[in-house]
Design a protein around this motif. Structure first.
Motif, PDB file in Angstrom:
ATOM      1  N   VAL A   1      -2.832 -14.918   2.271  1.00 43.90           N
ATOM      2  CA  VAL A   1      -2.544 -13.524   1.929  1.00 43.90           C
ATOM      3  C   VAL A   1      -1.415 -13.512   0.907  1.00 43.90           C
ATOM      4  O   VAL A   1      -0.695 -14.500   0.746  1.00 43.90           O
ATOM      5  CB  VAL A   1      -2.148 -12.703   3.173  1.00 43.90           C
ATOM      6  N   PHE A   2      -1.278 -12.395   0.208  1.00 41.80           N
ATOM      7  CA  PHE A   2      -0.227 -12.321  -0.803  1.00 41.80           C
ATOM      8  C   PHE A   2       0.267 -10.896  -0.933  1.00 41.80           C
ATOM      9  O   PHE A   2      -0.315  -9.954  -0.412  1.00 41.80           O
ATOM     10  CB  PHE A   2      -0.743 -12.829  -2.152  1.00 41.80           C
ATOM     11  N   ASP A   3       1.366 -10.752  -1.644  1.00 45.48           N
ATOM     12  CA  ASP A   3       1.871  -9.428  -1.990  1.00 45.48           C
ATOM     13  C   ASP A   3       2.793  -9.572  -3.188  1.00 45.48           C
ATOM     14  O   ASP A   3       2.948 -10.677  -3.731  1.00 45.48           O
ATOM     15  CB  ASP A   3       2.586  -8.757  -0.815  1.00 45.48           C
ATOM     16  N   THR A   4       3.392  -8.480  -3.595  1.00 48.21           N
ATOM     17  CA  THR A   4       4.164  -8.487  -4.833  1.00 48.21           C
ATOM     18  C   THR A   4       5.300  -7.485  -4.747  1.00 48.21           C
ATOM     19  O   THR A   4       5.353  -6.667  -3.827  1.00 48.21           O
ATOM     20  CB  THR A   4       3.251  -8.149  -6.030  1.00 48.21           C
ATOM     21  N   ALA A   5       6.213  -7.556  -5.691  1.00 50.23           N
ATOM     22  CA  ALA A   5       7.293  -6.571  -5.812  1.00 50.23           C
ATOM     23  C   ALA A   5       7.774  -6.586  -7.254  1.00 50.23           C
ATOM     24  O   ALA A   5       7.901  -7.655  -7.860  1.00 50.23           O
ATOM     25  CB  ALA A   5       8.444  -6.888  -4.863  1.00 50.23           C
TER      26      ALA A   5
ATOM     27  N   CYS B   1      16.872  -5.464  -9.672  1.00 46.09           N
ATOM     28  CA  CYS B   1      16.608  -5.046  -8.290  1.00 46.09           C
ATOM     29  C   CYS B   1      15.130  -5.227  -7.971  1.00 46.09           C
ATOM     30  O   CYS B   1      14.270  -5.068  -8.843  1.00 46.09           O
ATOM     31  CB  CYS B   1      16.992  -3.580  -8.080  1.00 46.09           C
ATOM     32  N   LEU B   2      14.846  -5.553  -6.728  1.00 51.11           N
ATOM     33  CA  LEU B   2      13.466  -5.663  -6.254  1.00 51.11           C
ATOM     34  C   LEU B   2      13.040  -4.322  -5.679  1.00 51.11           C
ATOM     35  O   LEU B   2      13.683  -3.791  -4.766  1.00 51.11           O
ATOM     36  CB  LEU B   2      13.352  -6.762  -5.200  1.00 51.11           C
ATOM     37  N   TYR B   3      11.957  -3.778  -6.224  1.00 51.86           N
ATOM     38  CA  TYR B   3      11.507  -2.442  -5.836  1.00 51.86           C
ATOM     39  C   TYR B   3      10.563  -2.511  -4.639  1.00 51.86           C
ATOM     40  O   TYR B   3       9.573  -3.243  -4.664  1.00 51.86           O
ATOM     41  CB  TYR B   3      10.811  -1.775  -7.018  1.00 51.86           C
ATOM     42  N   GLU B   4      10.893  -1.768  -3.605  1.00 51.00           N
ATOM     43  CA  GLU B   4      10.098  -1.665  -2.375  1.00 51.00           C
ATOM     44  C   GLU B   4       9.781  -3.037  -1.765  1.00 51.00           C
ATOM     45  O   GLU B   4       8.677  -3.257  -1.263  1.00 51.00           O
ATOM     46  CB  GLU B   4       8.800  -0.894  -2.635  1.00 51.00           C
ATOM     47  N   LEU B   5      10.739  -3.940  -1.797  1.00 48.76           N
ATOM     48  CA  LEU B   5      10.510  -5.268  -1.233  1.00 48.76           C
ATOM     49  C   LEU B   5      10.223  -5.189   0.264  1.00 48.76           C
ATOM     50  O   LEU B   5       9.300  -5.838   0.760  1.00 48.76           O
ATOM     51  CB  LEU B   5      11.719  -6.173  -1.488  1.00 48.76           C
ATOM     52  N   ASP B   6      11.007  -4.410   0.999  1.00 52.46           N
ATOM     53  CA  ASP B   6      10.810  -4.327   2.451  1.00 52.46           C
ATOM     54  C   ASP B   6       9.448  -3.731   2.797  1.00 52.46           C
ATOM     55  O   ASP B   6       8.778  -4.189   3.730  1.00 52.46           O
ATOM     56  CB  ASP B   6      11.920  -3.490   3.085  1.00 52.46           C
TER      57      ASP B   6
ATOM     58  N   ILE C   1      -3.151   4.719  -9.290  1.00 48.39           N
ATOM     59  CA  ILE C   1      -1.774   4.507  -8.841  1.00 48.39           C
ATOM     60  C   ILE C   1      -1.658   3.127  -8.208  1.00 48.39           C
ATOM     61  O   ILE C   1      -2.428   2.776  -7.317  1.00 48.39           O
ATOM     62  CB  ILE C   1      -1.339   5.579  -7.817  1.00 48.39           C
ATOM     63  N   GLY C   2      -0.703   2.335  -8.671  1.00 49.78           N
ATOM     64  CA  GLY C   2      -0.494   1.003  -8.115  1.00 49.78           C
ATOM     65  C   GLY C   2       0.715   0.347  -8.751  1.00 49.78           C
ATOM     66  O   GLY C   2       1.240   0.828  -9.764  1.00 49.78           O
ATOM     67  N   SER C   3       1.158  -0.761  -8.176  1.00 50.67           N
ATOM     68  CA  SER C   3       2.352  -1.433  -8.696  1.00 50.67           C
ATOM     69  C   SER C   3       2.132  -1.987 -10.095  1.00 50.67           C
ATOM     70  O   SER C   3       3.083  -2.143 -10.864  1.00 50.67           O
ATOM     71  CB  SER C   3       2.774  -2.559  -7.749  1.00 50.67           C
TER      72      SER C   3
ATOM     73  N   VAL D   1      14.557   1.659  -1.249  1.00 55.35           N
ATOM     74  CA  VAL D   1      13.471   1.126  -2.077  1.00 55.35           C
ATOM     75  C   VAL D   1      13.954   0.120  -3.121  1.00 55.35           C
ATOM     76  O   VAL D   1      13.148  -0.438  -3.861  1.00 55.35           O
ATOM     77  CB  VAL D   1      12.687   2.260  -2.789  1.00 55.35           C
ATOM     78  N   ARG D   2      15.256  -0.128  -3.205  1.00 55.16           N
ATOM     79  CA  ARG D   2      15.777  -1.053  -4.218  1.00 55.16           C
ATOM     80  C   ARG D   2      16.697  -2.076  -3.562  1.00 55.16           C
ATOM     81  O   ARG D   2      17.711  -1.728  -2.966  1.00 55.16           O
ATOM     82  CB  ARG D   2      16.521  -0.294  -5.319  1.00 55.16           C
TER      83      ARG D   2
END
Length: 399
Positions: free
Chosen positions: A135-139, A145-150, A349-351, A393-394
């Motif tokens: 699995v994977f994800d992104t930020a 700053c990392l946006y919406e990392l949590d 709408i997406g990252s 979010v940051r």
């Protein structure tokens, strides 16, 4: 969950394997830091692989470099030492001009960070590679700053649970690793992508004999200019994933890739999936939303599709547009194709796209065929949130 003290400081391998040019016919020396897993002439990783490599070798000219990676030259395939293979990989990468630059990578297999793109590899027997068990994800990285990392991490860990992948570390340890990887990269604007796999071990179907699960992360700096102009979409003929798999952000993206390719072949930007009941679902790697002629913002339900972090944040930010009178209502519900195509506005709408207006769907022009006011306003709110949103979010990175 076990605690790992070494996570307080993840080792960084600067230019993990570097070659010092020696003029004339003398071979080049392979320079390796003492704390690097390639040191002492042995390639050892924490996934159980070990092999010897030659410490000195000749570096071909640029013309020769292109010839030895030419896929047509197969009459006599060379047998390479470990160092030769790494150097050819480096030369191959350097010969390919890409707008994306890979600034740093973390791998739990070697337990550290490297800034050498040639060393940014994963074991071939990792089950994520040959079985898709990962699995994977992104930020996004914006102004350091990392946006919406949590928020992305929560989805990441939920995907791992649904894929039955055991965590190599707890959530806070993973977060520290990711933040340190971005710090080592020196990248202040780009993206962070990370994976959890069932790990390396063999080429069987079951992960039973894998050594352990593996965590990988890479920091990407993209020089491509941002493009928020309106686009055309088509209805996908590629079957949508069933909900059990569509709601997991796994590496099994073949349907997504084929859907995107189908759109491009038809002169579009993306293809839109419909669910089993004929309702609008999502795009290949983004959510969709609509603004009705009555100024209602509609977004398809998340129960059968991937729960988009950016889409959910957009729903929160859109409350400001209700206060300003640009929207009358915000709803998450099933949306029919007829209702979607007759909307005043449609947007992706997406990252990766943030907010991008859809001007045409198949042969149907959306609204007046121009980028809509709500789409523009929502994009502005997201861009502002990326740069100066609340602490929720940051996540700041120390460089």
């Amino acid at each position: 969950m076990a605690s790992f003290s070494f996570l307080s400081k993840v080792p960084t391998f600067q230019n993990s394997v570097s070659c010092k040019n020696v003029y004339g016919s003398a071979p080049n020396a392979l320079s390796v830091p003492q704390n690097h897993p390639f040191s002492n002439g042995t390639l050892q990783d924490r996934c159980g692989f070990s092999g010897r490599f030659v410490g000195r070798f000749s570096l071909a000219s640029s013309n020769q470099a292109h010839s030895f990676i030419d896929p047509v030259s197969t009459d006599k395939v060379p047998l390479l030492s470990g160092s030769e293979a790494i150097e050819r990989m480096r030369t191959n990468r350097e010969s390919y001009k890409s707008k994306q630059q890979y600034m740093a990578m973390y791998s739990s297999c070697f337990g550290g960070i490297t800034t050498d793109p040639a060393a940014m590899v994963i074991p071939l027997d990792d089950h994520m590679v040959h079985r898709g068990h990962g699995v994977f994800d992104t930020a996004a990285i914006v102004n350091g700053c990392l946006y919406e990392l949590d928020q992305h991490l929560d989805r990441f860990l939920n995907s791992a649970k649904m894929a039955k992948i055991k965590l190599p570390f707890d959530k806070e340890s993973i977060k520290r690793i990711l933040v340190q990887t971005v710090s080592a990269s020196k990248c202040r604007t780009g993206s962070l992508r990370y994976w959890l796999s069932s790990g390396p071990g063999d080429f069987q179907l079951s992960p039973t004999c894998c050594f352990h699960s593996a965590l990988y992360a890479v920091v990407i700096e993209d020089k491509s200019p941002s493009d928020y102009s309106g686009v055309k979409v088509v209805t996908s003929s590629i079957p949508i994933k069933p909900p059990q798999f569509a709601t997991v952000k796994s590496v099994n993206y073949l349907p997504n890739v084929l859907s995107k390719m189908e759109a491009e072949e038809k002169g579009g930007y993306a293809a839109i999936w419909l669910d089993a009941d004929g309702f609008i679902a999502e795009g290949p790697n983004m959510n969709v939303a609509f603004v009705t002629k009555e100024k209602e913002l509609l977004m398809p339900c998340f129960d059968k599709i991937l729960s988009g972090c950016t889409a959910k944040r957009a729903l929160v930010l859109a409350e400001e547009l209700v206060k300003e009178g640009k929207l009358r209502d915000i709803r998450v519900e099933n949306v029919t194709v007829d209702k979607g195509k007759s909307a005043a506005e449609m947007m992706l709408i997406g990252s990766g796209v943030l907010v991008r207006s859809v001007l045409q769907w198949d042969e149907q022009v959306i609204g007046d065929g121009r980028e809509g006011p709500v789409s523009k306003a929502l994009l502005g709110l997201l861009l502002q949130d990326l740069k100066s949103g609340p602490a929720t979010v940051r996540v700041p990175v120390s460089y």
